[in-house]
Scaffold this active site. Sequence first.
Site, PDB file in Angstrom:
ATOM      1  CD  GLU A  11       7.454  33.980  33.271  1.00 57.67           C
ATOM      2  OE1 GLU A  11       7.338  34.518  32.171  1.00 57.67           O
ATOM      3  OE2 GLU A  11       8.102  34.496  34.195  1.00 57.67           O
ATOM      4  CD  GLU A  36      12.205  33.206  35.514  1.00 55.37           C
ATOM      5  OE1 GLU A  36      11.982  34.359  35.092  1.00 55.37           O
ATOM      6  OE2 GLU A  36      12.005  32.199  34.830  1.00 55.37           O
TER       7      GLU A  36
HETATM    8  C1  GCO Z   1      10.329  35.124  31.937  1.00 57.11           C
HETATM    9  C2  GCO Z   1      11.179  34.018  31.641  1.00 57.11           C
HETATM   10  C3  GCO Z   1      12.637  34.328  31.573  1.00 57.11           C
HETATM   11  C4  GCO Z   1      12.974  35.767  31.204  1.00 57.11           C
HETATM   12  C5  GCO Z   1      13.056  36.643  32.448  1.00 57.11           C
HETATM   13  C6  GCO Z   1      13.297  38.098  32.070  1.00 57.11           C
HETATM   14  O1  GCO Z   1       9.972  35.256  33.099  1.00 57.11           O
HETATM   15  O2  GCO Z   1       9.964  35.832  31.011  1.00 57.11           O
HETATM   16  O3  GCO Z   1      10.996  32.996  32.607  1.00 57.11           O
HETATM   17  O4  GCO Z   1      13.011  33.454  30.554  1.00 57.11           O
HETATM   18  O5  GCO Z   1      14.222  35.819  30.566  1.00 57.11           O
HETATM   19  O6  GCO Z   1      11.860  36.607  33.135  1.00 57.11           O
HETATM   20  O7  GCO Z   1      12.281  38.552  31.230  1.00 57.11           O
END
Ligand code: GCO
Length: 460
Positions: free
Chosen positions: A163, A365
């Site tokens: 990200e 994710e």
């Molecule tokens: C993100 C990160 C994760 C977060 C998850 C929830 O996408 O911000 O990769 O570390 O914990 O997404 O916000």
Amino acid sequence: MSFPKDFIWGAATASYQIEGAAHEDGRGASIWDTFSKTPGKVENGDTGDTACDHYHRYAEDIELMREIGIDSYRLSIAWPRLFPDGGTTRNEPGFAFYNRLIDALIAAGITPAVTLYHWDLPQPLEDAGGWANRATVDAFEHYTRACAEAFGDRVKLWITINEPWCVSWLGYMSGVHAPGRQELPAAIAAAHHTALAHGRATRVIKQVVSDCQVGITLNMTNYIVPVDADAEAIKAADLLDAHINRWWIDALTDGQYPVVLQEEYGDMLSSVVLSGDAEILKTEPDFLGINYYSDSFVSTAREVDGALRDGGLFPFAERADTRVPEHLQSTLTDMEWPVTPEGLGVLAMRVHTDWPAIPALMITENGAAYDDEPDANGEVNDTRRVAYLTNHLASLQSAIAQGAPVVAYYAWSLLDNFEWAYGYAKRFGMIHVNFHTQKRTLKRSAHTYKQIIESDRVPV
Ligand code: GCO
């Protein structure tokens, strides 16, 4: 509702969010150690000092991964464990920890997917300017080469940066993430330097590791406008889409940033882009990692004065009304994100259609925060997460059936963990963690995920 037989089922975490052992075995400070210890930055004053104590409990957690039956585990390496000063001085106990972890995963039949950077920048690099300083790209390349050399005989799936939008814009513009700066020029420089870092790291990994796959993970969303949206609202949505979705993908597939943003950023961007950078940005991607949580909405555009451009707010989020529509208010998770499962399939098809040069997609994710706790029987009946999981997977399966080249799904997250500025107040795990006792409890969603993995099917 079946998935391909060779589909990769995984779960994801990140070093600072689960490891703890923040001052152990030579680990140096990261910007999140500094930020979380700065009063007022993290809810309840929580820090990652202990987190899920995964540094000491990784064998137990791998056993739980085996119980769920995941094929692959997405972990991140803490740069400050390997190079405490962010330079070239190695901390061998750090390398030893990740060798133990990787060996234990492989012994358990679980494929490691390694994220090199999930936000824990060594503090000395931030003291020298952080991602706004081009020299950090050189340091990241050195760190990447050391990881590829140390682990590349067993790790074949590499994600360079998690990200980069959050790294650049939450870290250097809104300031809600480490290092907590609010400087538009620094955010733009970081957005370029993270893209450069991906290009440089991709080439290093490919040089060092045979038969590997390298990608980047982007947080992506669908910007939805009303059917009767006016031209200004559509323009604002396009600007946000370029800002969140297109910047890094255009760079890594074409070596160019979206023109609308080049115009928007002007000399704040042109002053940091050097001759030859386009060739570094452009790569031959093996896959794109997509983190998807929810759709986003633009109802109307708003005029804002230029003052916002250099203030502490996103220059774009203020240019549109991005509130969640009334009909989705009842679906909000504990993060106040609406639940829009169809958006996952829509996004996968959009990326496949708009960037055909990307041969494979991995959902690196997807998940939701819900505060379910163990009941009197010690069971965690997280029915909302079960619904979130099954509905998003049904949407993903539909996109695959339409030709989207999605090859993997990593649930966020394996464990309840440190949710950045929210501390431990938000629970994303399929496994409940009691942060006082470190007791792990598989939630109902973990049992559902186990069934899905065993059958390659989503229960209807
Ligand atoms: C993100 C990160 C994760 C977060 C998850 C929830 O996408 O911000 O990769 O570390 O914990 O997404 O916000």
